[in-house]
Design a protein around this motif. Sequence first.
Motif, PDB file in Angstrom:
ATOM      1  N   THR A  62     113.147  83.088  35.832  1.00 40.40           N
ATOM      2  CA  THR A  62     112.839  84.252  35.011  1.00 40.40           C
ATOM      3  C   THR A  62     112.373  83.826  33.625  1.00 40.40           C
ATOM      4  O   THR A  62     112.617  82.693  33.194  1.00 40.40           O
ATOM      5  CB  THR A  62     114.064  85.170  34.865  1.00 40.40           C
ATOM      6  OG1 THR A  62     115.143  84.420  34.284  1.00 40.40           O
ATOM      7  CG2 THR A  62     114.508  85.709  36.223  1.00 40.40           C
ATOM      8  N   LEU A  63     111.685  84.734  32.945  1.00 42.10           N
ATOM      9  CA  LEU A  63     111.260  84.476  31.574  1.00 42.10           C
ATOM     10  C   LEU A  63     112.358  84.887  30.610  1.00 42.10           C
ATOM     11  O   LEU A  63     113.100  85.849  30.845  1.00 42.10           O
ATOM     12  CB  LEU A  63     109.984  85.256  31.243  1.00 42.10           C
ATOM     13  CG  LEU A  63     108.660  84.587  31.609  1.00 42.10           C
ATOM     14  CD1 LEU A  63     108.499  84.488  33.112  1.00 42.10           C
ATOM     15  CD2 LEU A  63     107.489  85.349  30.999  1.00 42.10           C
ATOM     16  N   ARG A  64     112.446  84.158  29.526  1.00 37.28           N
ATOM     17  CA  ARG A  64     113.390  84.507  28.476  1.00 37.28           C
ATOM     18  C   ARG A  64     112.720  85.448  27.483  1.00 37.28           C
ATOM     19  O   ARG A  64     111.491  85.477  27.373  1.00 37.28           O
ATOM     20  CB  ARG A  64     113.860  83.238  27.753  1.00 37.28           C
ATOM     21  CG  ARG A  64     114.544  82.226  28.642  1.00 37.28           C
ATOM     22  CD  ARG A  64     114.804  80.939  27.881  1.00 37.28           C
ATOM     23  NE  ARG A  64     115.385  79.908  28.739  1.00 37.28           N
ATOM     24  CZ  ARG A  64     115.576  78.650  28.365  1.00 37.28           C
ATOM     25  NH1 ARG A  64     115.222  78.266  27.129  1.00 37.28           N
ATOM     26  NH2 ARG A  64     116.100  77.778  29.200  1.00 37.28           N
ATOM     27  N   PRO A  65     113.501  86.209  26.729  1.00 38.23           N
ATOM     28  CA  PRO A  65     112.912  87.074  25.699  1.00 38.23           C
ATOM     29  C   PRO A  65     112.048  86.248  24.743  1.00 38.23           C
ATOM     30  O   PRO A  65     112.453  85.196  24.260  1.00 38.23           O
ATOM     31  CB  PRO A  65     114.133  87.665  24.987  1.00 38.23           C
ATOM     32  CG  PRO A  65     115.222  87.625  26.015  1.00 38.23           C
ATOM     33  CD  PRO A  65     114.974  86.383  26.816  1.00 38.23           C
ATOM     34  N   GLY A  66     110.843  86.715  24.482  1.00 34.32           N
ATOM     35  CA  GLY A  66     109.941  86.027  23.566  1.00 34.32           C
ATOM     36  C   GLY A  66     109.050  84.989  24.211  1.00 34.32           C
ATOM     37  O   GLY A  66     108.149  84.445  23.562  1.00 34.32           O
ATOM     38  N   ASP A  67     109.267  84.698  25.514  1.00 31.11           N
ATOM     39  CA  ASP A  67     108.473  83.653  26.165  1.00 31.11           C
ATOM     40  C   ASP A  67     106.974  83.961  26.182  1.00 31.11           C
ATOM     41  O   ASP A  67     106.153  83.062  26.066  1.00 31.11           O
ATOM     42  CB  ASP A  67     108.948  83.440  27.607  1.00 31.11           C
ATOM     43  CG  ASP A  67     110.107  82.451  27.702  1.00 31.11           C
ATOM     44  OD1 ASP A  67     110.454  81.850  26.668  1.00 31.11           O
ATOM     45  OD2 ASP A  67     110.647  82.284  28.802  1.00 31.11           O
ATOM     46  N   LEU A  68     106.613  85.228  26.325  1.00 36.37           N
ATOM     47  CA  LEU A  68     105.197  85.549  26.443  1.00 36.37           C
ATOM     48  C   LEU A  68     104.432  85.291  25.154  1.00 36.37           C
ATOM     49  O   LEU A  68     103.251  84.946  25.187  1.00 36.37           O
ATOM     50  CB  LEU A  68     105.016  87.007  26.862  1.00 36.37           C
ATOM     51  CG  LEU A  68     105.388  87.366  28.299  1.00 36.37           C
ATOM     52  CD1 LEU A  68     105.215  88.855  28.528  1.00 36.37           C
ATOM     53  CD2 LEU A  68     104.543  86.578  29.294  1.00 36.37           C
ATOM     54  N   VAL A  73     104.217  74.850  23.535  1.00 35.21           N
ATOM     55  CA  VAL A  73     103.919  74.318  24.860  1.00 35.21           C
ATOM     56  C   VAL A  73     105.188  74.032  25.650  1.00 35.21           C
ATOM     57  O   VAL A  73     105.153  73.975  26.880  1.00 35.21           O
ATOM     58  CB  VAL A  73     103.039  73.065  24.743  1.00 35.21           C
ATOM     59  CG1 VAL A  73     103.851  71.853  24.287  1.00 35.21           C
ATOM     60  CG2 VAL A  73     102.320  72.771  26.058  1.00 35.21           C
ATOM     61  N   ALA A  74     106.331  73.907  24.958  1.00 33.86           N
ATOM     62  CA  ALA A  74     107.596  73.696  25.669  1.00 33.86           C
ATOM     63  C   ALA A  74     107.929  74.893  26.557  1.00 33.86           C
ATOM     64  O   ALA A  74     108.549  74.730  27.616  1.00 33.86           O
ATOM     65  CB  ALA A  74     108.725  73.450  24.668  1.00 33.86           C
ATOM     66  N   VAL A  75     107.518  76.079  26.142  1.00 29.53           N
ATOM     67  CA  VAL A  75     107.721  77.261  26.992  1.00 29.53           C
ATOM     68  C   VAL A  75     106.944  77.111  28.293  1.00 29.53           C
ATOM     69  O   VAL A  75     107.462  77.363  29.386  1.00 29.53           O
ATOM     70  CB  VAL A  75     107.295  78.538  26.245  1.00 29.53           C
ATOM     71  CG1 VAL A  75     107.357  79.753  27.179  1.00 29.53           C
ATOM     72  CG2 VAL A  75     108.163  78.763  25.028  1.00 29.53           C
ATOM     73  N   ASP A  76     105.686  76.675  28.182  1.00 29.13           N
ATOM     74  CA  ASP A  76     104.856  76.501  29.375  1.00 29.13           C
ATOM     75  C   ASP A  76     105.431  75.447  30.314  1.00 29.13           C
ATOM     76  O   ASP A  76     105.444  75.631  31.533  1.00 29.13           O
ATOM     77  CB  ASP A  76     103.428  76.105  28.959  1.00 29.13           C
ATOM     78  CG  ASP A  76     102.808  77.125  28.030  1.00 29.13           C
ATOM     79  OD1 ASP A  76     102.621  78.267  28.465  1.00 29.13           O
ATOM     80  OD2 ASP A  76     102.527  76.782  26.866  1.00 29.13           O
TER      81      ASP A  76
END
Length: 592
Positions: A62-68, A73-76
């Motif tokens: 799942t995505l965390r809040p704010g991921d979008l 690049v650490a999110v990606d």
Amino acid sequence: MTHPPTTRVSLVSTLACAAVLAALLPAAAQAAPSSPAARPRLLAPQGTTVLPNLDDDTRRCTLRPGDLDRLDVAVDERLAACNDAADEVVNGAADLQDLTPLRVPPTAVGARTGGRVSVPAAQGRYARIFVERGGRYVSLGTGGRLGAGELRKGVRLAVEGRDVVRDAARWDGRIDVTLALTDGGTTRTASVRLRVAPVLLQHDLQRARHVFAAAPGPGEGQPVEVPVSHRKPGGWKEFAGSLRAATRASGLPDRELRFQPGTAQWWRDVWRQDIAEPGYVTKRTPEGTRTMRILLRSPNYWTSADGRAASLRRAGRLLYRDLRGPGVGVVQQYTTRRDKNVDELLNFTGNIEKLPPYPGRPQGRILYGSAPERRPDPSFVTLLRSQGRQEPLALDTSWLLVGHVDETVHVVRADTARGWTLAFSDPRLAMDLMRRAQRSGQGGQRLFADTDAALKPTVDQVLRHERTTGENEEAARRIDGQLAVLLRATGLRKDELVGLPVLYVKEDAGNGKRRHMALSPALANGLSLTARDFAPPAPHGPRVGGRDLFRDEAERRLAAKGVRTHWVEDFSWAHLGGGEVHCATNALRQVP
């Protein structure tokens, strides 16, 4: 029953010999199955193809809040790292079907000391082995021990593919599983070579099963990294309504057309074709073909203006929010160190297309736009080439402002043995139709009159500009060069092609350069819904007798190939921003 004396003596002698032999045999051998294998065997009952297990069958990722929105690049990397192959467990019955079973038949070899099953260390990052124990599959990692008792009864194994082939020079997809059993100081081995299924890209004649496009978000934000247009897209209701009508006409259920909102920060990145190129992997099983979709995320990589933050194209994170799940995985492949000729515009996946199968190319070929001075991320092209089934073919798109291969060519069906041909942007045809309008006394008519275009030139003005600049003739010569490459590669004849009227104009590309853009909507840059249903952008061309000449000519030419045209109103939503219907949509297609 009595036996003759000679028979009775023979029977007694045989039984006595058997008793002596039994006393001499080791106890372990006496406990072995009555018909043990003479040597170890490792069987692949469902074939040797391994799926890269990159989907998420239990939707645990799942995505965390704010991921979008986060420019990091650490999110990606974190989003890409979560999939069914990332853990040491089998994620349910559906996940087990994504693994490739192996069997060790009951054997006496190794019945005293047990054995070991493994893959080479160099292949360890690409494969994992599971063994069935107590009714469930337990991870052995890259290898582990098999007990003597397990071997006597027979062992069930399963191999998990952990990645796609990214560079065949480093790893070509082979997974070599070895079973080693030792008895009496002698080691005997059995092995089987498996291979990860190649990612095959879909082509436009495959029926669309799921279509998605953007929807406006709640805010006014613009992603600073999108280098096409800072214009706020408009006319979404007209675009969405006409796209809905087109999909319905093709037989697509309403539930399979979905409009994805972005976020307040960057919703204007409406280019859904440009965030991912859909592909698939398959393997055959006794129950039928097992398929997994693999979405190749666009290799767009940007740093912030101050150089302190980096991110992949943030709209690509919608793939993880909206599409990744059971039977759907996402692959990221990009480099951060790029030479000066790598152009982010060419990293949009609208620059990746597919030719259907044809003689000599049973899986077709990939098309992409490139030139020495402008090219996409080489590591992404290496990934495409390393699949080994759809050898990429480059077309020169460096003369186009955006530079995507989908701007000028599109596959359409044809009543030939091949079954398909190419539609292409034809500026010469467009100019001929403009002259027809002028001869009909319509030279003062304005193009795009019923749109919100800032520029609405008259027919006379367009023809006068062409006489001065020759921009459409130059575009036509460039397209001639693309077609020459395609005809050589495919064996198509020029008279089989379908020209569609498109006007071009040169725009400022920065650094003192000017490149071509479609002045009128690029009709080849539309969405195929089935082999017979095509949804191009409404052209808003010159009119004679109340009829749009561009529209009528395109319909006539496509109908001659058995293609039905369903016009989509994208002028404000996509065309004025530098793209068309194809750029603003994407589709998951029926897997053959």
